[in-house]
Design a protein around this motif. Structure first.
Motif, mmCIF file in Angstrom:
data_model
loop_
_atom_site.group_PDB
_atom_site.id
_atom_site.type_symbol
_atom_site.label_atom_id
_atom_site.label_comp_id
_atom_site.label_asym_id
_atom_site.label_seq_id
_atom_site.Cartn_x
_atom_site.Cartn_y
_atom_site.Cartn_z
ATOM 1 N N SER A 85 0.841 -1.202 0.000
ATOM 2 C CA SER A 85 0.000 0.000 0.000
ATOM 3 C C SER A 85 0.878 1.254 0.000
ATOM 4 N N PRO A 86 0.264 2.416 -0.265
ATOM 5 C CA PRO A 86 1.023 3.672 -0.207
ATOM 6 C C PRO A 86 1.395 4.123 1.201
ATOM 7 N N GLY A 112 0.229 -7.656 -5.291
ATOM 8 C CA GLY A 112 -1.033 -7.334 -4.652
ATOM 9 C C GLY A 112 -0.913 -5.940 -4.067
ATOM 10 N N ILE A 113 -1.903 -5.088 -4.359
ATOM 11 C CA ILE A 113 -1.793 -3.685 -3.961
ATOM 12 C C ILE A 113 -3.148 -3.158 -3.510
ATOM 13 N N GLY A 114 -3.134 -2.393 -2.409
ATOM 14 C CA GLY A 114 -4.366 -1.829 -1.881
ATOM 15 C C GLY A 114 -4.138 -0.436 -1.338
ATOM 16 N N GLU A 137 -8.641 10.564 1.595
ATOM 17 C CA GLU A 137 -7.225 10.794 1.306
ATOM 18 C C GLU A 137 -6.553 9.515 0.822
ATOM 19 N N ARG A 138 -6.880 8.386 1.444
ATOM 20 C CA ARG A 138 -6.300 7.124 1.005
ATOM 21 C C ARG A 138 -6.714 6.807 -0.430
ATOM 22 N N ALA A 139 -7.975 7.042 -0.747
ATOM 23 C CA ALA A 139 -8.454 6.775 -2.105
ATOM 24 C C ALA A 139 -7.783 7.691 -3.114
ATOM 25 N N ASP A 140 -7.616 8.967 -2.769
ATOM 26 C CA ASP A 140 -6.952 9.913 -3.677
ATOM 27 C C ASP A 140 -5.511 9.487 -3.936
ATOM 28 N N ARG A 141 -4.810 9.148 -2.876
ATOM 29 C CA ARG A 141 -3.417 8.739 -3.011
ATOM 30 C C ARG A 141 -3.298 7.424 -3.787
ATOM 31 N N PHE A 142 -4.188 6.509 -3.494
ATOM 32 C CA PHE A 142 -4.118 5.203 -4.141
ATOM 33 C C PHE A 142 -4.304 5.321 -5.655
ATOM 34 N N ALA A 143 -5.244 6.143 -6.073
ATOM 35 C CA ALA A 143 -5.487 6.316 -7.506
ATOM 36 C C ALA A 143 -4.242 6.852 -8.205
ATOM 37 N N GLU A 144 -3.599 7.834 -7.594
ATOM 38 C CA GLU A 144 -2.395 8.408 -8.198
ATOM 39 C C GLU A 144 -1.229 7.425 -8.129
ATOM 40 N N VAL A 186 -5.416 -5.942 -7.549
ATOM 41 C CA VAL A 186 -5.870 -4.743 -6.849
ATOM 42 C C VAL A 186 -6.930 -5.111 -5.815
ATOM 43 N N ALA A 187 -6.636 -4.828 -4.546
ATOM 44 C CA ALA A 187 -7.574 -5.073 -3.455
ATOM 45 C C ALA A 187 -8.516 -3.884 -3.338
ATOM 46 N N ALA A 188 -9.803 -4.142 -3.442
ATOM 47 C CA ALA A 188 -10.760 -3.039 -3.421
ATOM 48 C C ALA A 188 -12.164 -3.560 -3.181
ATOM 49 N N THR A 189 -12.967 -2.731 -2.490
ATOM 50 C CA THR A 189 -14.397 -3.007 -2.348
ATOM 51 C C THR A 189 -15.240 -1.781 -2.646
ATOM 52 N N GLY A 190 -14.659 -0.582 -2.547
ATOM 53 C CA GLY A 190 -15.383 0.643 -2.815
ATOM 54 C C GLY A 190 -15.380 1.001 -4.288
ATOM 55 N N PRO A 191 -16.214 1.943 -4.697
ATOM 56 C CA PRO A 191 -16.350 2.263 -6.126
ATOM 57 C C PRO A 191 -15.076 2.771 -6.776
#
Length: 313
Positions: A85-86, A112-114, A137-144, A186-191
């Protein structure tokens, strides 16, 4: 959105997670060697600086050195993180380590990345009063992070000025052994995370719905996971990608069943078959650790590794 989860077009695979809590010569090496002997598809490890009780105040080793050592004592077993993860990684330095690890393993690495969480190592690089990032903030950073890492692993030279992560002429020659790059799970459950999995992933990872872990039922868990698969399908549909192109990985131990699927071969076959019917292509079980949530009978565990998939057909 589909009414029914897609049936997997891939044969079900069985993999394991070997937590990096033992010294290499005091059991860790033997576990990786044995994982290959048992025929596991992939041996994963967590990429944390520390983890929860009972490991929080005990030995815990780094993921990349561990996987490097594992690559040296195995030949067929795929290797990977579940997950990176970041929280304490930067895409530029991580890309260099992954390219090196992919070379050392002769192309056997899966990343594997989340997005990371709020505990354990979320603030290890922060000053004493800094709080963990919010979910946004985690979602913003993860996308970038994922988008830049994708470029770093596929392009020889990358320059990018981002909000959180930048690269100034970062060179990544010769690139990955696997082309165009090593696969992302990619580990994810949110949109937002599911959109990243659809766009950048070669696989998607879930642990189920964490809200159901303590008080939910297996039936509620299956319904929640079915909903996650449907949302992943919708994310793929939105960019005209066939969801069947993505492997779907379930990391076990965090659904209401907890360790019960490892109580017997029959119990595991029932559990794995039910999730295969939801479209999953890979089930990941934790290597047994006595006196923890991951405790299991080693003989039963090895029987599952060698017998269960044949019973699933």
């Amino acid at each position: 959105m589909t009414d029914k989860a897609p049936t997997s077009q891939h044969p079900l695979r069985l993999s394991t997670v070997i937590l990096p809590y033992r010294r290499w010569r005091e059991g860790a090496r033997d576990a990786w060697v044995r994982a290959e002997e048992l025929g596991f598809h992939t041996g994963y490890t967590y990429d944390h600086l520390s983890w929860r009780v009972p490991f929080r105040d005990g030995p815990w080793f780094g993921a990349v050195p561990t996987l490097t050592a594992a690559a040296g004592v195995t030949q067929r077993l795929r290797l990977g993180t579940l997950v990176t993860s970041p929280n304490f990684r930067h895409p530029v330095t991580l890309a260099k380590e992954l390219i090196s690890l992919d070379d050392l393993s002769d192309g056997r690495i899966t990343l594997g990345i989340g997005a990371g969480g709020t505990g354990f190592d979320a603030t290890a690089l922060a000053h004493s009063e800094q709080e963990a990032w919010t979910p946004r903030e985690r979602a913003d950073r993860f996308a970038e992070f994922v988008a830049l890492l994708d470029r770093l692993l596929t392009e020889d030279t990358v320059s990018s000025d981002g909000t959180f992560y930048s690269a100034g002429g970062a060179q990544n020659i010769p690139g990955c052994v696997q082309r165009p790059r090593l696969p992302f799970a990619v580990a994810a459950t949110g949109p937002r995370g599911l959109k990243l999995a659809a766009r950048h992933g070669q696989a998607w990872v879930t642990t189920g719905d964490p809200k159901l872990f303590e008080t939910g039922t297996p039936e509620q868990s299956l319904q929640a996971i079915r909903g996650q698969v449907e949302k992943l399908t919708a994310a793929c549909d939105a960019i005209d990608r066939d969801v069947a192109e993505l492997d779907k990985i379930l990391l076990t131990g965090f659904t209401p069943e907890r360790g019960r699927p490892l109580e017997s071969v029959d119990a595991f076959v029932d559990f794995a078959g039910t999730h295969r019917d939801l479209g999953f292509t890979e089930i990941v079980v934790h290597w047994p650790i006595p006196d923890t949530a991951f405790a299991a009978d080693q003989k039963v565990f090895e029987a599952i590794a060698t017998e269960a998939l044949a019973q699933l057909g």
